[in-house]
Every structure is written in C-alpha cells, then in structure tokens.
Design an enzyme around this catalytic site. Structure first.
Site, PDB file in Angstrom:
ATOM      1  N   ASP A   1      39.010  37.982  56.410  1.00  0.00           N
ATOM      2  CA  ASP A   1      39.211  39.277  55.758  1.00  0.00           C
ATOM      3  C   ASP A   1      37.906  40.052  55.615  1.00  0.00           C
ATOM      4  O   ASP A   1      37.902  41.184  55.151  1.00  0.00           O
ATOM      5  CB  ASP A   1      39.854  39.084  54.381  1.00  0.00           C
ATOM      6  CG  ASP A   1      40.442  40.375  53.822  1.00  0.00           C
ATOM      7  OD1 ASP A   1      40.967  41.173  54.613  1.00  0.00           O
ATOM      8  OD2 ASP A   1      40.373  40.582  52.600  1.00  0.00           O
TER       9      ASP A   1
ATOM     10  N   SER B   1      42.927  46.163  51.955  1.00  0.00           N
ATOM     11  CA  SER B   1      43.794  45.473  52.904  1.00  0.00           C
ATOM     12  C   SER B   1      45.249  45.692  52.499  1.00  0.00           C
ATOM     13  O   SER B   1      45.613  45.502  51.332  1.00  0.00           O
ATOM     14  CB  SER B   1      43.489  43.971  52.919  1.00  0.00           C
ATOM     15  OG  SER B   1      42.140  43.732  53.248  1.00  0.00           O
TER      16      SER B   1
ATOM     17  N   GLN C   1      45.160  43.262  61.154  1.00  0.00           N
ATOM     18  CA  GLN C   1      45.250  43.789  59.796  1.00  0.00           C
ATOM     19  C   GLN C   1      45.386  45.307  59.819  1.00  0.00           C
ATOM     20  O   GLN C   1      44.766  45.982  60.646  1.00  0.00           O
ATOM     21  CB  GLN C   1      43.996  43.430  58.993  1.00  0.00           C
ATOM     22  CG  GLN C   1      44.011  43.899  57.552  1.00  0.00           C
ATOM     23  CD  GLN C   1      42.728  43.559  56.814  1.00  0.00           C
ATOM     24  OE1 GLN C   1      41.822  44.369  56.714  1.00  0.00           O
ATOM     25  NE2 GLN C   1      42.644  42.330  56.303  1.00  0.00           N
TER      26      GLN C   1
END
Length: 287
Positions: free
Chosen positions: A205, A229, A279
């Site tokens: 991430d 996110s 993502q």
C-alpha cells in the site's frame, strides 16, 4: 517501528475467539490508520482460520471509513467456503461498532501447473547506487518541504529506494510510472510464507498512488490533493524471501473523476515475479 519484528508485533493480532481478533495501530505519518496495516492485519486474521495448509493466492478489499489510530480494531472472519482445492474467507474490520474495511481472501492447496511471467524492466539503477528515504532526509532535510520532511522522519521497518529522485521544487508533469526498491530492516530469518505474505501486503500500500499523481505534478502534490485508498487487490504467485532488495514497479493507466488507478508488479532482484497489485484511490483536488 524500526525493524521487521516491530512490524510483526503489529500485524499478529490478539485472538478473541476462533473467528475474532483484535489489533492496534501505528502511524506512518498520516492522521488516520495506514491502509496497508488494515490489509495485513485482516490477512493475519483470515490466515489464522486456515488449518489445511492452503496458501493465500489473492485478496480483494474495500476501505469504507478512515480508521482511528487511538482505537483498537476488531477483525471478524466469516468462513465462506472450504472446497476441494480452495478456501475463501471474508473479513470485516470494525471500530466503535462501525465497519471500516472488508476483505475477501482465497487460499489454494499446493498444485503443479504451467508457468510463465512477464519480464522485469532492464537497465534499472541498482539499490547500491540509490539514495533511500533516510539518506534523502540526511542529505536534504534542511531544505525539504516540511510535510515531506515530517513524512521521512517517521521510523519505518522498511527501507525504500526510488530509482528516480523527483525534485519537489521542480514543478513539472512526469510519466505515470514509478519504480521503488525496498528491503526490510532487522532479522528476517525464520519467517514462514504466511508471515512473509502479510508483510508484503503491508508494504504493497506504499507508493502506488505516486504513479497516478506523477502526470499532474505541475499542479498537484500531497499537500493540495486529498488522497485515500478506496480498494486494493493483490495476487501472490511464487515463494520468495526478504534477504535481498525487492522491486515494486508501478504504473497508472488512468485518473479521472477524482480517482486514480494504479497497478504494480513486485519482483525479486533476479527478476522473479512474486506478486501483482491493483488499487484505485481518491485523488480529490483541494480548493
């Protein structure tokens, strides 16, 4: 956190019962819980309910609410299916009785099959020839923008080395790509595959949305753009270890309607593809 042991202590949750676990949080420089932490803790919870030696091969998650750093997170696991070859788990992360995150994860028994992969980029600078975030802080700390300096000052169990250093004062648009070497700090011996996957999930991430901001760097940066996110998917392909530097090679095919999409591949230094990530994140310009 300064070493991989500190990170593992964060990711390995307290067991409440067979399908419920509690976790705490550590800041990475943001006022809310880092998405990679929730992802990795949810994977830890799901993995703790797998008793048939199956290995995580994919995960798909949605971030629903920003997490509070000062409140514990409860992870509840639903055993969706244990089939002949695959086991599926659904994990819900809750704070103050409000769901903040959901994850679906699939585990696969060991099987043999066909094998191919894409190639890693060639002619990339090697980690020994690059500056880490820590090195940049030491070299340019007095002149860095205060927000960037504060971010670099956070102790982390991972060392990151981007292959290209971007001058934050040179406002120009950049290609939608980013390549970052990374390596764990501390003793990495004795990590089983499940723990390595949880650590890799945590790291996945980091850095992704940089590639989505790059094409807009002339006007956009982390101080005038609200980023978060929204979802996160990951696929695990091959066994690996953390004894050497790994490469996270990222690109952003699209940004529109205050959302940026990014995807990346994670390689060993010798070019073995071990995982892929995708993502979509919020990229909302601030007035």
């Amino acid at each position: 956190m300064t070493t991989v042991n500190d990170l593992l202590n964060l990711l390995i949750l307290e067991k409440v019962d067979d399908c419920k676990f509690n976790g705490v949080s550590e800041t990475v420089g943001s006022p809310v819980v880092f998405g990679g932490q929730v992802l990795a803790q949810a994977v830890n919870a799901a993995s703790r309910t797998i008793t048939n030696q199956r290995v995580l091969h994919s995960l798909h998650a949605y971030f629903l609410e920003a997490g509070n750093l000062n409140t514990s997170i409860t992870y509840t696991v639903n055993k969706v299916r244990d089939g002949g070859s695959f086991s599926v788990r659904r994990v819900t992360a809750i704070q103050n009785e409000v769901p903040i995150f959901i994850l679906a994860a699939s585990f696969h028994k060991a099987e043999e099959g066909y094998d191919h992969q894409i190639e890693m980029k060639s002619n990339l600078k090697q980690p020994e020839d690059l500056l880490s975030w820590t090195d940049m802080l030491k070299k340019w700390g007095d002149i860095l923008p205060k927000d960037l300096k504060a971010f670099f000052e956070i102790n982390r169990p991972i060392e990151f080395k981007p292959t290209e250093i971007v001058n934050p004062f040179d406002r120009k648009n950049l290609p939608p790509y980013s390549d970052v070497w990374f390596k764990l700090k501390g003793d990495i011996n004795g990590l089983n595959l499940s723990k390595k996957q949880q650590v890799l999930t945590y790291i996945s991430d980091y850095n992704l949305l940089i590639s989505a901001l790059n094409p807009h760097a002339k006007i956009a940066d982390w101080t005038n753009t609200l980023t978060a996110s929204l979802d996160h998917s990951m696929w695990f392909f091959r066994e690996f270890d953390f004894s050497d530097w790994l490469l996270f090679s990222m690109e952003s095919p699209s940004a529109s309607r205050a959302r940026g999409f990014a995807r990346g591949n994670i390689f060993t230094r010798d070019g073995k593809l071990i995982a892929s990530v995708a993502q979509e994140g919020l990229m909302r310009p601030l007035n």
